[in-house]
Design a protein around this motif. Structure first.
Motif, mmCIF file in Angstrom:
data_model
loop_
_atom_site.group_PDB
_atom_site.id
_atom_site.type_symbol
_atom_site.label_atom_id
_atom_site.label_comp_id
_atom_site.label_asym_id
_atom_site.label_seq_id
_atom_site.Cartn_x
_atom_site.Cartn_y
_atom_site.Cartn_z
ATOM 1 N N TYR A 1 45.247 -0.495 84.378
ATOM 2 C CA TYR A 1 44.797 -0.257 83.001
ATOM 3 C C TYR A 1 43.658 0.757 82.955
ATOM 4 C CZ TYR A 1 41.587 -3.989 84.465
ATOM 5 O OH TYR A 1 40.682 -4.747 85.151
ATOM 6 N N LEU B 1 47.266 3.369 76.578
ATOM 7 C CA LEU B 1 46.874 2.211 75.763
ATOM 8 C C LEU B 1 46.279 2.668 74.439
ATOM 9 C CD1 LEU B 1 45.253 0.047 78.606
ATOM 10 C CD2 LEU B 1 47.383 -0.460 77.412
ATOM 11 N N SER C 1 47.442 -4.648 74.173
ATOM 12 C CA SER C 1 46.953 -3.313 74.558
ATOM 13 C C SER C 1 45.452 -3.210 74.340
ATOM 14 C CB SER C 1 47.629 -2.221 73.730
ATOM 15 O OG SER C 1 49.010 -2.310 73.833
#
Ligand code: SF4
Ligand code: FES
Lengths: 228, 253
Positions: A105, A112, A173
């Motif tokens: 991430y 995102l 997200s």
């Protein structure tokens, strides 16, 4: 050093991301706090009052402009940095480092963020545009004030399953975006004391999970009819 | 215990900066597991020379993990699979019989390929020239312990000074950012009283040069720290940010 030089440097550009990011992080607290009024179980009375307050005074309208600017800068700077950074390696690797060196991430903030941008447009269309421009059905509060029935709008919006699914995915997200963004913002601003960094890391994870969970529960509880 | 293994090397071959490169595969047999990775390539190169082929060009110098020349991206990781290790200190016992090993040069626009696995890292030299120095008066050398240095700062500066300028941080970073390298150099000098006179200009000039060389902006992913052979901490990058912001916001012009 000129201001333009500072803000055109790689560190200055990141500072802009950090400052606008933290501003948006603080906005999310206000947003989640006001929306949590839907769970007062009073037929939306408290929530509609809070929503009325958010549109009633000129001060808040001015703050709203600030919020827009914050969003715009964060979005445009973020997208342009992502593209600039990608262009720094014209020939890629045959075998990628991938998750051996960093969390997925942290490498996917652009992706995102883009998901969140698409969600934001849907979200504005659902709530902000009706309340500011196209109109929402009115309700009279217990104190006699007539205002938009945002509670009813929420209930009807979240009666459709696909909308609920989209909102929950956006919250997922958001959670990953915040987990990296929160601590990264402080690093960019120069916090390098390891004791503070590990504290900020924990606070950031706690904040991200709680905020995202709170937002995700709003459409879910409404869809399931737990809110009256 | 020493064993011999057979491996296949899949290496990036590129004549020069102006031509396109491609992967070539070479079987290397009877490799001692006690050999270093570079010695294994030496053996392959001798074989190539005997066959009348062009040997694989690669950078190396000290072969003891201190010069930072041996840049190789091995199976998707700079300097190979071992933690806190340089390619020259990687040994063939890291591999099994029959393994295929993919070797690529550092990939970043700022590190153009010169030939095969050799890249041009002079961008790092120019960043150092921009501010990675201190001023010292001529004449008699000052006693080393004449200037008191706080223990913690001395330790942090020393840890940062361990950077060998290999460029693995840039190679690993998704943004091709040189921030770990620059932060190590800035921390090393700016934490010490000897580096105080140039403290502000150093960081501003080095960042300006870093940007000019075309390295990317740091997004704090941590890939650099994970692959750094000298375990340079990513906290140095946050220190660099602080040094840069406080310097650039407080200069008069
Ligand atoms: S910081 Fe580490 S990876 Fe980067 S150049 Fe220095 S030693 Fe190499
Ligand atoms: S050859 Fe000097 S560090 Fe590897």
């Amino acid at each position: 050093m000129k201001w333009s030089e500072v803000f055109n440097s790689s560190v200055g550009k990141k500072l802009v991301m950090a400052l606008t990011g933290l501003f948006l992080i603080s906005f999310l607290i206000v947003h989640a706090g006001i929306n949590a009024c839907i769970w007062a179980m009073d037929g939306g009375e408290m929530f509609n009052k809070a929503a009325h307050f958010m549109g009633a005074t000129v001060v808040i309208r001015i703050m709203e402009i600030g919020l827009f600017i914050g969003f715009l800068i964060h979005i445009f700077q973020g997208l342009s940095l992502e593209l600039q950074n990608r262009a720094k390696r014209k020939v890629g690797y045959a075998v990628e480092l991938g998750n051996k060196g960093s969390k997925w991430y942290s490498r996917s903030m652009g992706l995102l963020g883009t998901i969140l941008l698409i969600f934001l447009i849907i979200h504005w269309k659902h709530f902000w545009i009706p309340s500011r421009f196209t109109g929402v059905e009115e309700v009279t509060l217990s104190n006699g004030v007539t205002t938009h029935n945002m509670f009813a709008l929420m209930q009807s919006t979240f009666s459709e399953l696909w909308v609920v699914v989209v909102y929950v995915l956006a919250c997922v997200s958001l959670c990953w975006h915040l987990i990296h963004g929160f601590q990264s913002a402080f690093r960019t601003m120069g916090v390098h004391n390891d004791r503070f960094l590990s504290l900020l890391n924990s606070v950031g994870i706690g904040y991200s999970v709680i905020i995202s969970l709170a937002f995700a529960m709003m459409p879910v509880t409404m869809y399931l009819g737990w809110v009256s | 215990m020493e064993q011999t293994i057979n491996v296949t090397l899949r290496v990036w071959r590129q004549k020069n900066a102006n031509t396109d490169g491609k992967f070539e595969s070479y079987p290397v047999s009877n490799v001692s597991t006690e050999m270093s990775f570079l010695e294994m390539i030496d053996v392959l190169n001798e074989q190539l020379i005997k066959e009348g082929k062009d040997p694989i060009a690669f950078d190396h110098d000290c072969r003891e993990g201190i010069c930072g020349m041996c840049s190789m991206y091995i199976n998707g990781r700079p300097h190979g699979p071992w933690h806190a290790n340089t390619t020259c200190q990687l040994h063939m016992r890291a591999y099994k019989d029959g393994d295929t090993i993919t070797v690529e040069p550092w990939r970043a626009n700022s590190f153009p390929v010169i030939k095969d696995l050799v890249v041009d890292r002079s961008a790092f030299d120019r960043i150092i020239q921009a501010g990675g120095y201190i001023s010292v008066n001529t004449g008699n050398a000052v006693d080393a312990n004449a200037v008191p240095v706080e223990k913690q700062k001395a330790d942090s500066a020393f840890a940062a000074a361990a950077c060998i300028g290999c460029g693995a941080c840039v190679a690993a970073c998704k943004n091709s950012s040189a921030m770990l390298f620059v932060s190590a150099k800035v921390s090393h000098l700016s934490l010490l009283p000897q580096g105080a006179p140039e403290r502000k200009t150093r960081v501003m000039n080095m960042i300006a040069q870093m940007d000019k060389e075309g390295f990317g902006a740091c997004t704090n992913t941590g890939a650099c720290e994970a692959v750094c052979p000298k375990e340079i901490s990513i906290s140095n990058i946050a220190r660099l940010n602080q040094e840069y912001l406080s310097s650039s916001f407080t200069t008069a012009e």
